[in-house]
Design an enzyme around this catalytic site. Sequence first.
Site, mmCIF file in Angstrom:
data_model
loop_
_atom_site.group_PDB
_atom_site.id
_atom_site.type_symbol
_atom_site.label_atom_id
_atom_site.label_comp_id
_atom_site.label_asym_id
_atom_site.label_seq_id
_atom_site.Cartn_x
_atom_site.Cartn_y
_atom_site.Cartn_z
ATOM 1 N N GLU A 175 87.659 -15.563 -10.542
ATOM 2 C CA GLU A 175 86.236 -15.212 -10.523
ATOM 3 C C GLU A 175 85.489 -16.230 -9.668
ATOM 4 O O GLU A 175 85.711 -17.438 -9.784
ATOM 5 C CB GLU A 175 85.607 -15.242 -11.922
ATOM 6 N N GLU A 189 75.863 -5.180 -14.662
ATOM 7 C CA GLU A 189 76.210 -4.570 -15.950
ATOM 8 C C GLU A 189 75.117 -4.864 -16.973
ATOM 9 O O GLU A 189 74.892 -6.016 -17.337
ATOM 10 C CB GLU A 189 77.566 -5.108 -16.421
ATOM 11 N N LYS A 220 75.412 -6.836 -20.637
ATOM 12 C CA LYS A 220 75.609 -8.279 -20.714
ATOM 13 C C LYS A 220 74.299 -8.936 -21.133
ATOM 14 O O LYS A 220 73.239 -8.315 -21.103
ATOM 15 C CB LYS A 220 76.074 -8.817 -19.350
ATOM 16 N N GLU A 264 73.415 -13.123 -16.044
ATOM 17 C CA GLU A 264 74.662 -12.423 -16.380
ATOM 18 C C GLU A 264 74.631 -10.951 -15.974
ATOM 19 O O GLU A 264 75.671 -10.356 -15.691
ATOM 20 C CB GLU A 264 74.944 -12.547 -17.878
#
Length: 336
Positions: free
Chosen positions: A257, A309, A312, A317
């Site tokens: 990541e 997203e 989250k 985030e």
Amino acid sequence: MASSFIFFCIFACFFIAQSGAQSDVGVNYGLLGDNLPAPDATIGLLKSRNITEARIFDPNPDVLRALEGSNIEVVLGVRNEDLQQLASDKNAATSWVANNVVPHFPAVKFRYITAGNEVIPGPLATFVYGAMQNLDAALKSANITVPVSTAVSYGVMGAAFPPSSGAFLDSELEVMGSIVSFLSKNRSPLLANVYPYYTYTNDPVHVRLDYALGTSQHKVVADGLNQYTLLLDAMVVAMYAALEKMGGQDVRIVVSESGWPSAGNGDIATLANAQTYVNNLIAHVSSGLGTPRRPGSAMETYVFALFNEDLKPSGTEQNFGLFHPDMTEVYPVSFA
């Protein structure tokens, strides 16, 4: 400036040809959103953007079915909550492989299987090694050759500056020692989540923004004969130094990541900074130049993340995505 860039490209191509190095850039495909496109559409998006590697965090059957025949190489994650059972029960590992790998193999090209994500340090850390062992044995019993590893956060590091002094936390030496020994024996890589963004935001007084973004034109850190213009390189090298101290000289690091949020933190998490970091990251990895300590060594990397997203936690985030849920770009990025 143009002549300098042309020279760099010529040098990079020559260096890659001479070293034989090959670097890969993929993406992290998460599912923590209530408005994300269907897996079939998402895999179509990956293929249309020349993205040939993807990491998923759990064995979602719809995603795995969509990946069948796509020729996309997949890093398949084990849920953190499954680690204890997989470590303590070989039959559980056998069932996990039978249910989540065998039905999709070889139609899905599994690149690695990772036992947990960012659980070291933490209460689940002691189960990682056992889970890795049992999953590896189950795969071999099924006549499937896929490297088994785990993904660690940079929180496993006890020292990282200067890079050559990198070391794991004293409290995690026993856990990491077993894992490194397993990886070395099986010629598997260690997956590591490496974020210059967090290093910068945790210490903006001492860490320069251009160093974190990858835009510095001059050395920022000198460590012996090695000079660093990219914080990412320094962070990866520090982890290599930690591996070497554990006897893992031959263990390769995969950056599982790395990314930069486009919103949620004032003038640091901006579209411009996210676009700059991610495109610089892809260019650097694709160049095959490696790091100052390991020049020419491929740095396989997975950008975090594919989508914004909305399930989250609010703030940054929710804003690491390259694409909105409607599959339009958050900012321009090229994988070609």
